[in-house]
Scaffold this motif. Structure first.
Motif, PDB file in Angstrom:
ATOM      1  N   ASN A  90       0.843  -1.193   0.000  1.00 59.82           N
ATOM      2  CA  ASN A  90       0.000   0.000   0.000  1.00 59.82           C
ATOM      3  C   ASN A  90       0.879   1.244   0.000  1.00 59.82           C
ATOM      4  N   GLY A  91       0.478   2.241  -0.789  1.00 59.31           N
ATOM      5  CA  GLY A  91       1.240   3.488  -0.827  1.00 59.31           C
ATOM      6  C   GLY A  91       2.441   3.452  -1.748  1.00 59.31           C
ATOM      7  N   ALA A  92       2.588   2.365  -2.515  1.00 57.73           N
ATOM      8  CA  ALA A  92       3.762   2.229  -3.385  1.00 57.73           C
ATOM      9  C   ALA A  92       3.645   3.071  -4.655  1.00 57.73           C
ATOM     10  N   GLY A  93       2.408   3.430  -5.031  1.00 57.64           N
ATOM     11  CA  GLY A  93       2.203   4.224  -6.246  1.00 57.64           C
ATOM     12  C   GLY A  93       1.461   3.495  -7.352  1.00 57.64           C
ATOM     13  N   LYS A  94       0.922   2.317  -7.032  1.00 54.34           N
ATOM     14  CA  LYS A  94       0.268   1.498  -8.059  1.00 54.34           C
ATOM     15  C   LYS A  94      -1.014   2.160  -8.585  1.00 54.34           C
ATOM     16  N   THR A  95      -1.895   2.528  -7.673  1.00 59.82           N
ATOM     17  CA  THR A  95      -3.157   3.150  -8.081  1.00 59.82           C
ATOM     18  C   THR A  95      -2.897   4.502  -8.728  1.00 59.82           C
ATOM     19  N   THR A  96      -1.920   5.245  -8.214  1.00 59.45           N
ATOM     20  CA  THR A  96      -1.554   6.530  -8.822  1.00 59.45           C
ATOM     21  C   THR A  96      -1.158   6.335 -10.278  1.00 59.45           C
ATOM     22  N   THR A  97      -0.416   5.275 -10.557  1.00 56.23           N
ATOM     23  CA  THR A  97      -0.009   4.983 -11.942  1.00 56.23           C
ATOM     24  C   THR A  97      -1.229   4.770 -12.827  1.00 56.23           C
ATOM     25  N   LEU A  98      -2.185   3.954 -12.380  1.00 54.49           N
ATOM     26  CA  LEU A  98      -3.390   3.700 -13.177  1.00 54.49           C
ATOM     27  C   LEU A  98      -4.208   4.966 -13.374  1.00 54.49           C
ATOM     28  N   ARG A  99      -4.347   5.746 -12.317  1.00 54.43           N
ATOM     29  CA  ARG A  99      -5.155   6.970 -12.401  1.00 54.43           C
ATOM     30  C   ARG A  99      -4.501   7.998 -13.330  1.00 54.43           C
ATOM     31  N   THR A 100      -3.182   7.963 -13.400  1.00 52.21           N
ATOM     32  CA  THR A 100      -2.473   8.848 -14.331  1.00 52.21           C
ATOM     33  C   THR A 100      -2.646   8.357 -15.765  1.00 52.21           C
ATOM     34  N   LEU A 101      -2.593   7.039 -15.948  1.00 49.97           N
ATOM     35  CA  LEU A 101      -2.822   6.473 -17.284  1.00 49.97           C
ATOM     36  C   LEU A 101      -4.201   6.829 -17.825  1.00 49.97           C
ATOM     37  N   SER A 102      -5.200   6.841 -16.945  1.00 47.83           N
ATOM     38  CA  SER A 102      -6.569   7.105 -17.409  1.00 47.83           C
ATOM     39  C   SER A 102      -6.921   8.593 -17.399  1.00 47.83           C
ATOM     40  N   GLY A 103      -5.946   9.457 -17.043  1.00 54.51           N
ATOM     41  CA  GLY A 103      -6.155  10.901 -17.144  1.00 54.51           C
ATOM     42  C   GLY A 103      -6.776  11.557 -15.938  1.00 54.51           C
ATOM     43  N   ILE A 104      -7.052  10.782 -14.890  1.00 55.12           N
ATOM     44  CA  ILE A 104      -7.666  11.346 -13.685  1.00 55.12           C
ATOM     45  C   ILE A 104      -6.653  12.212 -12.930  1.00 55.12           C
ATOM     46  N   ILE A 105      -5.389  11.785 -12.969  1.00 52.43           N
ATOM     47  CA  ILE A 105      -4.296  12.546 -12.360  1.00 52.43           C
ATOM     48  C   ILE A 105      -3.384  13.044 -13.476  1.00 52.43           C
ATOM     49  N   ARG A 106      -2.955  14.301 -13.366  1.00 51.34           N
ATOM     50  CA  ARG A 106      -2.027  14.867 -14.347  1.00 51.34           C
ATOM     51  C   ARG A 106      -0.589  14.641 -13.875  1.00 51.34           C
ATOM     52  N   PRO A 107       0.281  14.117 -14.740  1.00 48.01           N
ATOM     53  CA  PRO A 107       1.680  13.960 -14.348  1.00 48.01           C
ATOM     54  C   PRO A 107       2.392  15.306 -14.267  1.00 48.01           C
ATOM     55  N   THR A 108       3.383  15.395 -13.397  1.00 44.63           N
ATOM     56  CA  THR A 108       4.193  16.608 -13.286  1.00 44.63           C
ATOM     57  C   THR A 108       5.234  16.635 -14.395  1.00 44.63           C
ATOM     58  N   ASN A 109       5.832  15.478 -14.644  1.00 44.52           N
ATOM     59  CA  ASN A 109       6.823  15.327 -15.709  1.00 44.52           C
ATOM     60  C   ASN A 109       6.651  13.965 -16.361  1.00 44.52           C
ATOM     61  N   GLY A 110       7.260  13.806 -17.529  1.00 44.93           N
ATOM     62  CA  GLY A 110       7.243  12.521 -18.216  1.00 44.93           C
ATOM     63  C   GLY A 110       6.175  12.446 -19.284  1.00 44.93           C
TER      64      GLY A 110
END
Length: 242
Positions: free
Chosen positions: A41-61
């Protein structure tokens, strides 16, 4: 398998305020693969998926899908391009019927024939949903609700299916069943990126896996190799067994 990746994450960084949730991660996904994202938990897995689907905007990359950048697109545009997500916690519409829930997943489908074909495809994977198609979703069991969440994500013919903790809260036998269906979906040509805590079972179906640790990729490799990695087993997987 195609030589060109269908999906690439390049040097991805995501911040939550001052906290760096993802730290320059790189992930490559080829067509038809099951790719697992594992970790605590807290490793960044869900954040990765949410960024892939556009819910979260990446800062870089960058996020590249079928050769084009999608990291600046709105979530609905990413969905219409062919990426669907079944979110953590299912998030079905409890007051609606099974069929109504599935229809919501097909909101970008314009052809009635395609819509009917998609219903049949989902019912083929999950026959219990066909039996319960007029039942209110909140009355389904936990496993059936999870099947409904995955089915809803399949209703718009995605090329890539993002699954966030599909085994959460399910009995071991149901976990095996759900993951076997996920494997069948991939064999039918839908690329799958799956976030799972149940690493031991997931590695049995994963072509490739990445282990995340506080926003970094600490390990990666083919699923069967990671399943047999004793240091990984002790740190993340518990006992890798049948």
């Amino acid at each position: 398998m195609s030589k060109q990746p269908i999906l690439e994450i390049r040097d991805l960084e995501v911040f939550y305020g001052p906290i760096k949730a993802l730290k320059n991660i790189n992930i490559t996904v080829y067509e038809g693969q099951v790719v697992a994202l594992l970790g605590a938990n807290g490793a960044g897995k869900t954040t990765t998926l949410r960024t892939l689907s556009g819910i979260i905007r990446p800062t870089n990359g960058q996020i590249i899908f079928e050769g084009k950048r999608i990291d600046k697109l709105a979530p609905e545009k990413i969905t219409s391009n062919g990426i669907s997500q079944s979110p953590e916690g299912r998030q079905i519409f409890g007051d609606l019927t099974v069929e109504e829930n599935l229809k919501i997943g097909a909101y970008i489908v314009k052809s009635k024939k395609t819509l009917n074909d998609n219903f049949e495809k989902v019912y083929n994977y999950f026959p219990v949903l066909k039996e319960r198609r007029n039942q209110v979703a909140s009355t389904l069991s936990g496993g059936e609700q999870q099947m409904l969440a995955i089915g809803r994500a399949l209703m718009n013919n995605p090329k890539v299916l993002l699954l966030d903790e599909p085994s959460l809260g399910l009995a071991p036998l149901l976990v095996k069943e759900i993951l076997q269906i996920v494997n069948n979906i991939a064999k039918d040509g839908v690329t799958v990126v799956i976030v799972e805590q149940n690493a031991a079972q997931t590695l049995k179906i994963a072509d490739y896996a990445y282990v995340l640790e506080v926003g970094n990729i600490s390990k990666e490799g083919e699923g069967h190799n990671l399943a047999n990695d004793s240091t990984l087993a002790e740190a993340y997987l518990g006992t890798v067994s049948n």
